[in-house]
Design a protein around this motif. Structure first.
Motif, short mmCIF file in Angstrom:
data_model
loop_
_atom_site.label_atom_id
_atom_site.label_comp_id
_atom_site.label_asym_id
_atom_site.label_seq_id
_atom_site.Cartn_x
_atom_site.Cartn_y
_atom_site.Cartn_z
N TYR A 35 -43.26 -22.73 28.07
CA TYR A 35 -43.10 -21.63 27.12
C TYR A 35 -43.32 -20.29 27.84
CZ TYR A 35 -44.01 -18.39 23.32
OH TYR A 35 -43.98 -17.30 22.49
N LEU A 36 -44.40 -20.21 28.63
CA LEU A 36 -44.70 -18.97 29.34
C LEU A 36 -43.61 -18.65 30.36
CD1 LEU A 36 -48.54 -19.47 29.87
CD2 LEU A 36 -47.41 -17.91 28.25
N ALA A 37 -43.12 -19.66 31.07
CA ALA A 37 -42.06 -19.43 32.05
C ALA A 37 -40.77 -18.97 31.39
CB ALA A 37 -41.81 -20.71 32.86
N GLY A 38 -40.54 -19.41 30.16
CA GLY A 38 -39.30 -19.07 29.46
C GLY A 38 -39.32 -17.75 28.72
N LEU A 39 -40.45 -17.02 28.74
CA LEU A 39 -40.48 -15.72 28.06
C LEU A 39 -39.42 -14.80 28.65
CD1 LEU A 39 -44.33 -15.07 27.80
CD2 LEU A 39 -42.75 -15.53 25.91
N SER A 40 -38.64 -14.18 27.80
CA SER A 40 -37.56 -13.31 28.24
C SER A 40 -37.97 -11.85 28.11
CB SER A 40 -36.31 -13.57 27.38
OG SER A 40 -35.35 -12.55 27.59
N SER A 41 -38.17 -11.19 29.24
CA SER A 41 -38.50 -9.76 29.23
C SER A 41 -37.42 -8.97 28.50
CB SER A 41 -38.63 -9.23 30.66
OG SER A 41 -39.67 -9.89 31.33
N TRP A 42 -36.17 -9.36 28.73
CA TRP A 42 -35.05 -8.66 28.10
C TRP A 42 -35.11 -8.78 26.58
CZ3 TRP A 42 -30.90 -10.64 25.24
CH2 TRP A 42 -29.89 -9.73 24.96
N ARG A 43 -35.31 -10.00 26.08
CA ARG A 43 -35.39 -10.22 24.64
C ARG A 43 -36.59 -9.50 24.02
NH1 ARG A 43 -35.18 -16.17 23.55
NH2 ARG A 43 -33.76 -15.78 25.21
N LEU A 44 -37.73 -9.59 24.71
CA LEU A 44 -38.92 -8.88 24.23
C LEU A 44 -38.65 -7.38 24.21
CD1 LEU A 44 -41.60 -10.91 26.21
CD2 LEU A 44 -41.43 -10.79 23.72
N GLY A 45 -37.97 -6.88 25.23
CA GLY A 45 -37.63 -5.45 25.28
C GLY A 45 -36.79 -5.01 24.11
N LEU A 46 -35.84 -5.85 23.70
CA LEU A 46 -35.01 -5.51 22.53
C LEU A 46 -35.87 -5.37 21.29
CD1 LEU A 46 -31.84 -7.75 22.95
CD2 LEU A 46 -32.03 -5.28 23.28
N GLY A 47 -36.82 -6.27 21.12
CA GLY A 47 -37.73 -6.19 19.98
C GLY A 47 -38.57 -4.92 20.03
N TYR A 48 -39.03 -4.55 21.21
CA TYR A 48 -39.84 -3.34 21.32
C TYR A 48 -38.99 -2.08 21.13
CZ TYR A 48 -44.00 -5.93 22.44
OH TYR A 48 -45.08 -6.76 22.35
N GLU A 49 -37.73 -2.14 21.50
CA GLU A 49 -36.87 -0.97 21.24
C GLU A 49 -36.78 -0.72 19.73
OE1 GLU A 49 -32.58 0.90 22.54
OE2 GLU A 49 -32.82 -1.28 22.65
N ARG A 50 -36.58 -1.79 18.97
CA ARG A 50 -36.56 -1.64 17.50
C ARG A 50 -37.91 -1.13 17.00
NH1 ARG A 50 -33.64 -6.41 18.15
NH2 ARG A 50 -35.46 -7.70 17.74
#
Length: 193
Positions: A35-50
Motif C-alpha cells: 500500500y505504501l509503495a503504491g501511493l501516487s504522489s500525482w494522485r495525491l497532488g490532484l486532491g491537494y490542488e482541489r
C-alpha cells in the motif's frame, strides 16, 4: 531560510510528494508495504490542488518552504525553493469535539526538530481563530511514532475511534486544544535574548 505561507495551486504536486514520502517513512509496519509503495504522489497532488482551491468551511492549506542557504542546491527548484512540509484544516468536519480541525500536518523527516512543525501548527491555529473557531483538534493514528509532538504542544487526548486504512482497522485518537489560545501559546515563537 524556511518560511510558512498559504499554499498555491502550483504547490499541489510537491505537497502530494511530501504526503507520500512522509507516509512511507512513518507507517512501515503499521500499514502494508505494498500500500505504501503504491501511493501516487500525482494522485495525491490532484486532491491537494482541489483542497487548496476549496475555501468552504474556512479551509486552508499552508506550506513550509526552504530556500537560500538552508536548501542544498541539488534540491532547489526553478524558484530556488522547495516545499518541505504542509498543514491543512478548517472548521471541524464533524461536530462535537472542537470548532476547528487540523486535517493534515506532514513534514519531511530531514526537516524535523527545527521548529517547522510548530510553525505550521501556529499558522493553522491562527487561521482557525480568524475563521471563528474557539477550539481546535486533530486525529492521529495511535501507532504514529510522532504523536508525542502534539502532546508536547499541549494537545489533550479527547477521543478514540477505529478507522479503516488500506484494508486494516486501526485506532486513532483525537488531540484537543480548548480554548484555541492554548495551541497559539504553545506554538508562540521563543522570545529573543
Amino acid at each position: 531560510m524556511i518560511s510558512i505561507r498559504r499554499a498555491r495551486p502550483s504547490d499541489a504536486g510537491a505537497i502530494g510528494s511530501v504526503h507520500a514520502e512522509v507516509w512511507r517513512s512513518t507507517y512501515p509496519g503499521i500499514l502494508p508495504d505494498d500500500y505504501l509503495a503504491g501511493l501516487s504522489s500525482w494522485r495525491l497532488g490532484l486532491g491537494y490542488e482541489r483542497s487548496i482551491l476549496d475555501r468552504r468551511e474556512g479551509h486552508a492549506v499552508f506550506v513550509a518552504v526552504a530556500g537560500g542557504p538552508d536548501l542544498p542546491s541539488s534540491l532547489a527548484t526553478e524558484s530556488g525553493q522547495q516545499v518541505i512540509g504542509f498543514a491543512s484544516g478548517g472548521r471541524a468536519r464533524r461536530k462535537g469535539l472542537a470548532d476547528g480541525e487540523v486535517e493534515t500536518l506532514y513534514l519531511q523527516e530531514d526537516w524535523r526538530d527545527r521548529g517547522v512543525g510548530r510553525r505550521l501548527m501556529r499558522a493553522m491555529g491562527a487561521h482557525l481563530r480568524v475563521v471563528g473557531c474557539r477550539s481546535a483538534m486533530l486525529w492521529v493514528l495511535k501507532d504514529n511514532p510522532t504523536r508525542w509532538f502534539y502532546e508536547r504542544l499541549g494537545g489533550r487526548p479527547a477521543a478514540h475511534e477505529t478507522v479503516r486504512v488500506a484494508g486494516q482497522t486501526l485506532e486513532q485518537m483525537a488531540y484537543l486544544w480548548d480554548p484555541i489560545e492554548a495551541l497559539l501559546a504553545a506554538t508562540a515563537p521563543a522570545p529573543e535574548r
